[in-house]
Design a protein around this motif. Sequence first.
Motif, PDB file in Angstrom:
ATOM      1  N   VAL A   1      -2.712   1.872  -4.451  1.00 47.20           N
ATOM      2  CA  VAL A   1      -2.351   3.282  -4.331  1.00 47.20           C
ATOM      3  C   VAL A   1      -3.570   4.020  -3.793  1.00 47.20           C
ATOM      4  O   VAL A   1      -4.584   4.169  -4.477  1.00 47.20           O
ATOM      5  CB  VAL A   1      -1.909   3.876  -5.671  1.00 47.20           C
ATOM      6  CG1 VAL A   1      -1.443   5.320  -5.483  1.00 47.20           C
ATOM      7  CG2 VAL A   1      -0.822   3.028  -6.302  1.00 47.20           C
ATOM      8  N   SER A   2      -3.462   4.457  -2.547  1.00 46.82           N
ATOM      9  CA  SER A   2      -4.618   5.079  -1.896  1.00 46.82           C
ATOM     10  C   SER A   2      -4.144   5.948  -0.739  1.00 46.82           C
ATOM     11  O   SER A   2      -3.143   5.643  -0.092  1.00 46.82           O
ATOM     12  CB  SER A   2      -5.577   4.003  -1.387  1.00 46.82           C
ATOM     13  OG  SER A   2      -6.634   4.587  -0.658  1.00 46.82           O
ATOM     14  N   SER A   3      -4.906   7.004  -0.492  1.00 45.81           N
ATOM     15  CA  SER A   3      -4.606   7.853   0.657  1.00 45.81           C
ATOM     16  C   SER A   3      -5.428   7.425   1.866  1.00 45.81           C
ATOM     17  O   SER A   3      -5.311   8.008   2.941  1.00 45.81           O
ATOM     18  CB  SER A   3      -4.885   9.316   0.318  1.00 45.81           C
ATOM     19  OG  SER A   3      -6.213   9.475  -0.136  1.00 45.81           O
TER      20      SER A   3
ATOM     21  N   THR B   1      -3.441   1.000  -9.200  1.00 42.27           N
ATOM     22  CA  THR B   1      -3.817  -0.101  -8.320  1.00 42.27           C
ATOM     23  C   THR B   1      -4.173  -1.334  -9.142  1.00 42.27           C
ATOM     24  O   THR B   1      -5.024  -1.276 -10.037  1.00 42.27           O
ATOM     25  CB  THR B   1      -5.011   0.302  -7.441  1.00 42.27           C
ATOM     26  OG1 THR B   1      -4.611   1.365  -6.574  1.00 42.27           O
ATOM     27  CG2 THR B   1      -5.506  -0.876  -6.625  1.00 42.27           C
TER      28      THR B   1
ATOM     29  N   LYS C   1      -0.276   6.579  -9.021  1.00 40.38           N
ATOM     30  CA  LYS C   1      -1.632   7.121  -9.049  1.00 40.38           C
ATOM     31  C   LYS C   1      -2.614   6.046  -8.601  1.00 40.38           C
ATOM     32  O   LYS C   1      -2.324   4.848  -8.717  1.00 40.38           O
ATOM     33  CB  LYS C   1      -1.978   7.554 -10.474  1.00 40.38           C
ATOM     34  CG  LYS C   1      -1.008   8.524 -11.102  1.00 40.38           C
ATOM     35  CD  LYS C   1      -1.372   8.780 -12.555  1.00 40.38           C
ATOM     36  CE  LYS C   1      -0.383   9.731 -13.225  1.00 40.38           C
ATOM     37  NZ  LYS C   1      -0.735   9.968 -14.646  1.00 40.38           N
ATOM     38  N   PRO C   2      -3.780   6.441  -8.124  1.00 42.78           N
ATOM     39  CA  PRO C   2      -4.778   5.428  -7.736  1.00 42.78           C
ATOM     40  C   PRO C   2      -5.098   4.461  -8.871  1.00 42.78           C
ATOM     41  O   PRO C   2      -5.358   3.275  -8.607  1.00 42.78           O
ATOM     42  CB  PRO C   2      -5.992   6.282  -7.365  1.00 42.78           C
ATOM     43  CG  PRO C   2      -5.406   7.567  -6.879  1.00 42.78           C
ATOM     44  CD  PRO C   2      -4.207   7.807  -7.762  1.00 42.78           C
TER      45      PRO C   2
ATOM     46  N   GLY D   1       3.630   8.386  -4.342  1.00 39.34           N
ATOM     47  CA  GLY D   1       4.705   7.603  -3.765  1.00 39.34           C
ATOM     48  C   GLY D   1       5.360   6.657  -4.757  1.00 39.34           C
ATOM     49  O   GLY D   1       5.044   6.667  -5.960  1.00 39.34           O
TER      50      GLY D   1
ATOM     51  N   LEU E   1       0.851  -1.191   0.000  1.00 37.48           N
ATOM     52  CA  LEU E   1       0.000   0.000   0.000  1.00 37.48           C
ATOM     53  C   LEU E   1       0.885   1.238   0.000  1.00 37.48           C
ATOM     54  O   LEU E   1       1.828   1.336   0.809  1.00 37.48           O
ATOM     55  CB  LEU E   1      -0.891  -0.005   1.239  1.00 37.48           C
ATOM     56  CG  LEU E   1      -1.733   1.251   1.496  1.00 37.48           C
ATOM     57  CD1 LEU E   1      -2.755   1.445   0.381  1.00 37.48           C
ATOM     58  CD2 LEU E   1      -2.426   1.150   2.851  1.00 37.48           C
ATOM     59  N   VAL E   2       0.592   2.168  -0.895  1.00 34.12           N
ATOM     60  CA  VAL E   2       1.374   3.400  -0.994  1.00 34.12           C
ATOM     61  C   VAL E   2       0.436   4.554  -1.280  1.00 34.12           C
ATOM     62  O   VAL E   2      -0.615   4.383  -1.910  1.00 34.12           O
ATOM     63  CB  VAL E   2       2.461   3.265  -2.080  1.00 34.12           C
ATOM     64  CG1 VAL E   2       1.843   3.058  -3.456  1.00 34.12           C
ATOM     65  CG2 VAL E   2       3.416   4.436  -2.079  1.00 34.12           C
ATOM     66  N   GLN E   3       0.798   5.723  -0.811  1.00 35.97           N
ATOM     67  CA  GLN E   3      -0.015   6.909  -1.057  1.00 35.97           C
ATOM     68  C   GLN E   3       0.223   7.439  -2.480  1.00 35.97           C
ATOM     69  O   GLN E   3       1.286   7.205  -3.062  1.00 35.97           O
ATOM     70  CB  GLN E   3       0.328   7.996  -0.053  1.00 35.97           C
ATOM     71  CG  GLN E   3      -0.091   7.677   1.370  1.00 35.97           C
ATOM     72  CD  GLN E   3       0.132   8.847   2.318  1.00 35.97           C
ATOM     73  OE1 GLN E   3       0.867   9.783   2.022  1.00 35.97           O
ATOM     74  NE2 GLN E   3      -0.528   8.797   3.468  1.00 35.97           N
ATOM     75  N   PRO E   4      -0.763   8.125  -3.026  1.00 35.65           N
ATOM     76  CA  PRO E   4      -0.568   8.750  -4.344  1.00 35.65           C
ATOM     77  C   PRO E   4       0.683   9.630  -4.352  1.00 35.65           C
ATOM     78  O   PRO E   4       0.936  10.361  -3.390  1.00 35.65           O
ATOM     79  CB  PRO E   4      -1.837   9.573  -4.539  1.00 35.65           C
ATOM     80  CG  PRO E   4      -2.876   8.844  -3.734  1.00 35.65           C
ATOM     81  CD  PRO E   4      -2.140   8.326  -2.528  1.00 35.65           C
TER      82      PRO E   4
END
Length: 121
Positions: A119-121, A90, A86-87, A16, A11-14
């Motif tokens: 990819v999500s915040s 995913t 980017k989301p 990242g 899992l990574v933030q946009p």
Amino acid sequence: QVQLVESGGGLVQPGGSLRLSCAASGSISGIRDMTWYRQAPGKERELVGTISNRGSTKYADSVKGRFTISRDNGKNTVYLQMNSLKPEDTAVYYCSADVSTYSGNYYLEYWGQGTQVTVSS
């Protein structure tokens, strides 16, 4: 027998980055193209990029400039460096490789089991 094992998903933030690895093992005498694919929920599997045994690369338009494929022929391993995620990136990411073994003078395509990238915040 040849096995491909992916690792590095998560899992990574946009915005990242993540680095995926795919290691091939077994009685391998040669590997030609090594390729990354991905499949998002409800969508067909799509090609992300590929690298030849000489290092030539090709990418999908959607990842050009953000993703980089490399390989270590001594380790029979291919990497996917993913930046500016980017989301819509995913998906489950799969690697494949065209592999010849010592038991036969021909190449077969082998696949890994996939690794999830979210990819999500």
